[in-house]
Scaffold this motif. Sequence first.
Motif, PDB file in Angstrom:
ATOM      1  N   ALA A  62      26.806  44.493  35.898  1.00  0.00           N
ATOM      2  CA  ALA A  62      26.846  43.682  37.123  1.00  0.00           C
ATOM      3  C   ALA A  62      25.467  43.557  37.763  1.00  0.00           C
ATOM      4  N   GLN A  63      24.548  44.452  37.419  1.00  0.00           N
ATOM      5  CA  GLN A  63      23.212  44.438  38.017  1.00  0.00           C
ATOM      6  C   GLN A  63      22.211  43.612  37.211  1.00  0.00           C
TER       7      GLN A  63
ATOM      8  N   ARG B 196      30.123  26.203  31.800  1.00  0.00           N
ATOM      9  CA  ARG B 196      29.728  27.317  30.941  1.00  0.00           C
ATOM     10  C   ARG B 196      30.538  28.557  31.244  1.00  0.00           C
ATOM     11  N   PHE B 197      30.791  29.325  30.209  1.00  0.00           N
ATOM     12  CA  PHE B 197      31.465  30.595  30.387  1.00  0.00           C
ATOM     13  C   PHE B 197      30.500  31.597  31.016  1.00  0.00           C
ATOM     14  N   VAL B 198      31.050  32.466  31.856  1.00  0.00           N
ATOM     15  CA  VAL B 198      30.293  33.537  32.483  1.00  0.00           C
ATOM     16  C   VAL B 198      30.970  34.855  32.151  1.00  0.00           C
ATOM     17  N   ALA B 199      30.193  35.924  32.175  1.00  0.00           N
ATOM     18  CA  ALA B 199      30.743  37.260  31.980  1.00  0.00           C
ATOM     19  C   ALA B 199      31.401  37.700  33.279  1.00  0.00           C
ATOM     20  N   VAL B 200      32.530  38.384  33.157  1.00  0.00           N
ATOM     21  CA  VAL B 200      33.224  38.956  34.307  1.00  0.00           C
ATOM     22  C   VAL B 200      33.251  40.463  34.091  1.00  0.00           C
ATOM     23  N   VAL B 201      32.672  41.197  35.041  1.00  0.00           N
ATOM     24  CA  VAL B 201      32.529  42.645  34.886  1.00  0.00           C
ATOM     25  C   VAL B 201      32.945  43.350  36.178  1.00  0.00           C
TER      26      VAL B 201
ATOM     27  N   GLN C 150      26.374  42.701  24.396  1.00  0.00           N
ATOM     28  CA  GLN C 150      26.555  43.680  25.470  1.00  0.00           C
ATOM     29  C   GLN C 150      27.988  43.656  25.996  1.00  0.00           C
ATOM     30  N   LEU C 151      28.520  42.452  26.184  1.00  0.00           N
ATOM     31  CA  LEU C 151      29.862  42.312  26.732  1.00  0.00           C
ATOM     32  C   LEU C 151      30.907  42.873  25.772  1.00  0.00           C
ATOM     33  N   LEU C 152      30.753  42.577  24.481  1.00  0.00           N
ATOM     34  CA  LEU C 152      31.743  42.994  23.493  1.00  0.00           C
ATOM     35  C   LEU C 152      31.667  44.482  23.153  1.00  0.00           C
ATOM     36  N   ALA C 153      30.641  45.170  23.653  1.00  0.00           N
ATOM     37  CA  ALA C 153      30.561  46.623  23.478  1.00  0.00           C
ATOM     38  C   ALA C 153      31.548  47.335  24.410  1.00  0.00           C
ATOM     39  N   GLU C 154      32.097  46.598  25.372  1.00  0.00           N
ATOM     40  CA  GLU C 154      33.068  47.132  26.333  1.00  0.00           C
ATOM     41  C   GLU C 154      34.479  46.719  25.909  1.00  0.00           C
TER      42      GLU C 154
ATOM     43  N   LEU D 256      34.010  27.574  36.462  1.00  0.00           N
ATOM     44  CA  LEU D 256      34.837  27.057  37.554  1.00  0.00           C
ATOM     45  C   LEU D 256      35.725  28.145  38.145  1.00  0.00           C
ATOM     46  N   CYS D 257      35.802  29.302  37.493  1.00  0.00           N
ATOM     47  CA  CYS D 257      36.614  30.430  37.981  1.00  0.00           C
ATOM     48  C   CYS D 257      35.796  31.479  38.737  1.00  0.00           C
ATOM     49  N   ILE D 258      34.502  31.239  38.933  1.00  0.00           N
ATOM     50  CA  ILE D 258      33.628  32.238  39.571  1.00  0.00           C
ATOM     51  C   ILE D 258      34.182  32.694  40.917  1.00  0.00           C
ATOM     52  N   ASN D 259      34.496  31.763  41.804  1.00  0.00           N
ATOM     53  CA  ASN D 259      34.980  32.150  43.135  1.00  0.00           C
ATOM     54  C   ASN D 259      36.247  32.981  43.044  1.00  0.00           C
ATOM     55  N   GLN D 260      37.163  32.577  42.173  1.00  0.00           N
ATOM     56  CA  GLN D 260      38.412  33.309  42.002  1.00  0.00           C
ATOM     57  C   GLN D 260      38.143  34.738  41.541  1.00  0.00           C
ATOM     58  N   MET D 261      37.270  34.909  40.553  1.00  0.00           N
ATOM     59  CA  MET D 261      36.971  36.246  40.030  1.00  0.00           C
ATOM     60  C   MET D 261      36.321  37.118  41.104  1.00  0.00           C
ATOM     61  N   GLN D 262      35.415  36.542  41.871  1.00  0.00           N
ATOM     62  CA  GLN D 262      34.737  37.307  42.920  1.00  0.00           C
ATOM     63  C   GLN D 262      35.697  37.675  44.050  1.00  0.00           C
ATOM     64  N   GLU D 263      36.614  36.781  44.390  1.00  0.00           N
ATOM     65  CA  GLU D 263      37.613  37.092  45.423  1.00  0.00           C
ATOM     66  C   GLU D 263      38.514  38.242  44.995  1.00  0.00           C
ATOM     67  N   LEU D 264      38.705  38.401  43.692  1.00  0.00           N
ATOM     68  CA  LEU D 264      39.531  39.488  43.169  1.00  0.00           C
ATOM     69  C   LEU D 264      38.764  40.808  43.084  1.00  0.00           C
ATOM     70  N   GLY D 265      37.448  40.769  43.332  1.00  0.00           N
ATOM     71  CA  GLY D 265      36.640  41.983  43.323  1.00  0.00           C
ATOM     72  C   GLY D 265      35.789  42.183  42.093  1.00  0.00           C
ATOM     73  N   ALA D 266      35.831  41.258  41.138  1.00  0.00           N
ATOM     74  CA  ALA D 266      34.986  41.344  39.940  1.00  0.00           C
ATOM     75  C   ALA D 266      33.632  40.686  40.226  1.00  0.00           C
ATOM     76  N   ARG D 267      32.677  40.903  39.360  1.00  0.00           N
ATOM     77  CA  ARG D 267      31.359  40.269  39.464  1.00  0.00           C
ATOM     78  C   ARG D 267      31.155  39.356  38.263  1.00  0.00           C
ATOM     79  N   CYS D 268      30.465  38.252  38.489  1.00  0.00           N
ATOM     80  CA  CYS D 268      30.165  37.303  37.411  1.00  0.00           C
ATOM     81  C   CYS D 268      28.677  37.316  37.119  1.00  0.00           C
ATOM     82  N   VAL D 269      28.348  37.228  35.833  1.00  0.00           N
ATOM     83  CA  VAL D 269      26.959  37.260  35.379  1.00  0.00           C
ATOM     84  C   VAL D 269      26.794  36.178  34.318  1.00  0.00           C
ATOM     85  N   THR D 270      25.642  35.523  34.308  1.00  0.00           N
ATOM     86  CA  THR D 270      25.345  34.517  33.295  1.00  0.00           C
ATOM     87  C   THR D 270      25.519  35.125  31.907  1.00  0.00           C
ATOM     88  N   LEU D 271      26.170  34.387  31.020  1.00  0.00           N
ATOM     89  CA  LEU D 271      26.501  34.865  29.677  1.00  0.00           C
ATOM     90  C   LEU D 271      25.734  34.061  28.639  1.00  0.00           C
TER      91      LEU D 271
END
Length: 178
Positions: free
Chosen positions: A53-54, A41-46, A62-66, A120-135
């Motif tokens: 992120a909270q 599943r796709f996740v939001a990256v913020v 919500q995501l597309l408003a950014e 499958l990219c969650i760990n990569q995104m978090q290592e880069l400093g972004a946060r992932c949220v269920t989308l």
Amino acid sequence: MHDVINEQVQELVRHRRVELGIGFEPDNIDGLDFHPLYMDRFVAVVPADSSLAQLPQVSWAQLLAEDFVALQRPSAVRLLMEQNVAARHGKLAVAFESHQLTTIGRMVASGLGVSAVPALCINQMQELGARCVTLVEPTVERRIGVIALSEHKLSTAAQALLEVLLSNTRIPEVTCVT
């Protein structure tokens, strides 16, 4: 990038350079067997400091408003996203594009916008400093599995590996707010 890799995996299997490959379910399965492992599943990256992120989950609205950061076309990941989001939210308005998921993760972590990527990219995104949220609304997903030649008997080693993968693969954790 995932699309190029996925096509390369399929070609390696088709040309018998490897017996098995792991990737997204091929659009053109001619001559191939696809053994599903799980639905990704796709996740939001913020950005880490974003109010999104909270939240326990984020809607596409919500995501597309950014400002949105996306993979460049003709990425299958981008096309899948556009196909699933267009019906409810119209054309995907993209502020920035990149051909690398790593660059997208860095752009989001730097506060240049938000994005959506396969889980499958969650760990990569978090290592880069972004946060992932269920989308959600809609949930966008694609099957990940093992690709092999149809009507081709696998070697003993490849058959054993396939059995281990099919019986031991776990679905990536989709809820990932940290």
